[in-house]
Design a protein around this motif. Structure first.
Motif, short mmCIF file in Angstrom:
data_model
loop_
_atom_site.label_atom_id
_atom_site.label_comp_id
_atom_site.label_asym_id
_atom_site.label_seq_id
_atom_site.Cartn_x
_atom_site.Cartn_y
_atom_site.Cartn_z
N VAL A 169 0.84 -1.20 0.00
CA VAL A 169 0.00 0.00 0.00
C VAL A 169 0.88 1.25 0.00
CG1 VAL A 169 -1.65 1.34 1.36
CG2 VAL A 169 -1.99 -1.12 1.06
N ARG A 170 1.87 1.28 0.87
CA ARG A 170 2.75 2.46 0.95
C ARG A 170 3.46 2.71 -0.38
NH1 ARG A 170 3.93 0.15 6.23
NH2 ARG A 170 3.05 1.52 7.85
N ARG A 171 3.98 1.65 -0.99
CA ARG A 171 4.75 1.81 -2.22
C ARG A 171 3.86 2.31 -3.36
NH1 ARG A 171 9.75 0.00 -4.48
NH2 ARG A 171 9.77 0.88 -6.58
N LEU A 172 2.71 1.69 -3.57
CA LEU A 172 1.87 2.06 -4.69
C LEU A 172 1.22 3.43 -4.48
CD1 LEU A 172 0.26 -1.35 -5.71
CD2 LEU A 172 2.47 -0.37 -6.34
N ALA A 173 0.88 3.75 -3.24
CA ALA A 173 0.33 5.07 -2.95
C ALA A 173 1.40 6.15 -3.14
CB ALA A 173 -0.22 5.11 -1.53
N ALA A 174 2.64 5.85 -2.73
CA ALA A 174 3.73 6.82 -2.89
C ALA A 174 4.01 7.11 -4.35
CB ALA A 174 4.99 6.30 -2.21
N GLU A 175 3.70 6.14 -5.21
CA GLU A 175 3.91 6.33 -6.64
C GLU A 175 2.66 6.87 -7.35
OE1 GLU A 175 6.16 3.66 -8.97
OE2 GLU A 175 7.14 2.73 -7.25
N GLY A 176 1.73 7.38 -6.58
CA GLY A 176 0.61 8.09 -7.17
C GLY A 176 -0.66 7.29 -7.34
N GLY A 177 -0.67 6.02 -6.94
CA GLY A 177 -1.86 5.21 -7.12
C GLY A 177 -3.01 5.64 -6.22
N LYS A 178 -4.21 5.51 -6.73
CA LYS A 178 -5.41 5.70 -5.92
C LYS A 178 -5.73 4.35 -5.29
CE LYS A 178 -10.28 7.04 -6.13
NZ LYS A 178 -11.42 7.40 -7.02
N VAL A 179 -5.29 4.15 -4.05
CA VAL A 179 -5.25 2.83 -3.44
C VAL A 179 -6.37 2.65 -2.43
CG1 VAL A 179 -3.86 1.20 -2.10
CG2 VAL A 179 -2.74 2.76 -3.73
N HIS A 225 15.89 -12.58 7.39
CA HIS A 225 14.53 -12.40 6.92
C HIS A 225 14.49 -11.30 5.85
CE1 HIS A 225 13.11 -14.99 10.07
NE2 HIS A 225 11.84 -14.64 9.94
N GLY A 226 13.60 -11.47 4.90
CA GLY A 226 13.36 -10.39 3.96
C GLY A 226 12.62 -9.24 4.63
N ARG A 227 12.64 -8.10 3.98
CA ARG A 227 11.90 -6.93 4.47
C ARG A 227 10.63 -6.77 3.64
NH1 ARG A 227 17.23 -5.31 4.09
NH2 ARG A 227 16.81 -4.19 2.14
N PRO A 228 9.53 -6.38 4.27
CA PRO A 228 8.31 -6.17 3.50
C PRO A 228 8.50 -5.24 2.31
CG PRO A 228 7.81 -6.13 5.84
CD PRO A 228 9.31 -6.18 5.72
N GLU A 229 9.36 -4.25 2.46
CA GLU A 229 9.61 -3.30 1.38
C GLU A 229 10.24 -3.97 0.16
OE1 GLU A 229 9.11 -1.42 5.19
OE2 GLU A 229 10.58 -2.93 4.54
N GLU A 230 10.99 -5.04 0.38
CA GLU A 230 11.59 -5.76 -0.74
C GLU A 230 10.53 -6.49 -1.55
OE1 GLU A 230 16.06 -6.94 0.63
OE2 GLU A 230 14.45 -7.79 1.85
N ILE A 231 9.54 -7.03 -0.86
CA ILE A 231 8.43 -7.68 -1.57
C ILE A 231 7.62 -6.64 -2.32
CG2 ILE A 231 6.52 -9.30 -1.36
CD1 ILE A 231 9.32 -10.28 -0.30
N ALA A 232 7.39 -5.50 -1.67
CA ALA A 232 6.61 -4.43 -2.31
C ALA A 232 7.29 -3.92 -3.56
CB ALA A 232 6.39 -3.29 -1.31
N ALA A 233 8.62 -3.90 -3.56
CA ALA A 233 9.35 -3.43 -4.74
C ALA A 233 9.13 -4.36 -5.92
CB ALA A 233 10.83 -3.31 -4.41
N MET A 234 9.12 -5.67 -5.66
CA MET A 234 8.86 -6.61 -6.74
C MET A 234 7.42 -6.46 -7.25
SD MET A 234 9.36 -10.76 -6.88
CE MET A 234 11.14 -10.65 -7.14
N VAL A 235 6.49 -6.28 -6.33
CA VAL A 235 5.09 -6.08 -6.73
C VAL A 235 4.97 -4.83 -7.59
CG1 VAL A 235 2.80 -5.46 -5.85
CG2 VAL A 235 4.10 -7.32 -4.78
#
Length: 237
Positions: free
Chosen positions: A23-33, A203-213
């Motif tokens: 949510v944070r990543r896509l909203a930061a890139e302008g998405g209407k989330v 452990h991976g970071r949630p932000e790493e998964i969000a980047a792939m998404v």
């Protein structure tokens, strides 16, 4: 970053952990989330206030509620199905109703959400399901039912990619390994067991998964569909 400017995005299961990072990543890139939550109201309200996204309570175990939420969201450019549960333990002792609920959330919800979204999704739309690396490799006992649901996601993604591909809609799975969330904290009891099987022992970071998404949901991934994208520190290598 404005990769999703003007895009309509729905994240099923977005109040905590990987979902919140998406949510944070896509909203930061302008998405209407818009994102859904079930039992984490306070976390959902905080995330909505932080990101400007819209929080909507939805039980992903309820097929009709999932379909209604997708329908009410209007034509979507991006659907991310992150809601999921992991039920672990001796298969001979697990509660059958709890197993069935896990199947509803992990398998039924992604299928019905994707199909409903595709009814009105424009050409070039993106559908992503968060699976798990255990769909490929079951590294320890006690997760047969969970692994079954994540293998089912693979078939769902491959099949719907063929169904929706002629319309330019891509369908992909992201398969995380251990990620530092409430469900699997980095300092939790499974740490030593997991790290013994991993090349990158953290452990991976949630932000790493969000980047792939974000990449798969963006314009550069228009030729990528029907695929499993594993991000697990080499757990299955």
């Amino acid at each position: 970053m404005a990769g999703f400017q003007g895009k309509s995005v729905l994240v099923l299961g977005g109040s905590r952990g990987i979902g919140a990072a998406i949510v944070r990543r896509l909203a930061a890139e302008g998405g209407k989330v818009t994102f859904t939550y079930a039992g984490s109201r306070e976390a959902a309200e905080r995330l909505a206030a932080e990101t400007g996204a819209t929080a909507a309570v939805t039980d992903s175990a309820d097929r009709d509620a999932v379909i209604a939420r997708v329908r009410e969201s209007g034509p979507l450019d991006v659907l991310v199905v992150n809601a999921g549960v992991a039920l672990m333990g001796d298969a001979l002792e697990l509660d059958a109703d709890a197993v069935d609920r896990m199947i509803r959330i992990n398998v039924h919800a992604p299928y019905h959400a994707a199909v409903e979204a595709a009814r009105r999704m424009p050409e070039g739309g993106r559908i992503l399901v968060i699976g798990s690396n255990v769909g490929d490799h079951v590294g320890f006992p006690g997760i047969a039912g969970y692994a079954m649901t994540k293998s089912a996601v693979q078939g769902l993604v491959r099949g719907l990619a063929r169904d929706f591909g002629p319309r330019g809609i891509t369908v992909n799975a992201v398969q995380p390994g251990p990620v530092d969330t409430d469900m699997n904290p980095a300092e939790g009891p499974l740490k030593d067991l997991l790290y013994g099987k991993m090349v990158i022992q953290r452990h991976g970071r949630p932000e790493e998964i969000a980047a792939m998404v974000a990449w798969l949901a963006g314009p550069e991934a228009g030729f990528v569909t029907g695929a499993m994208h594993t991000i697990d520190g080499g757990f299955g290598a």
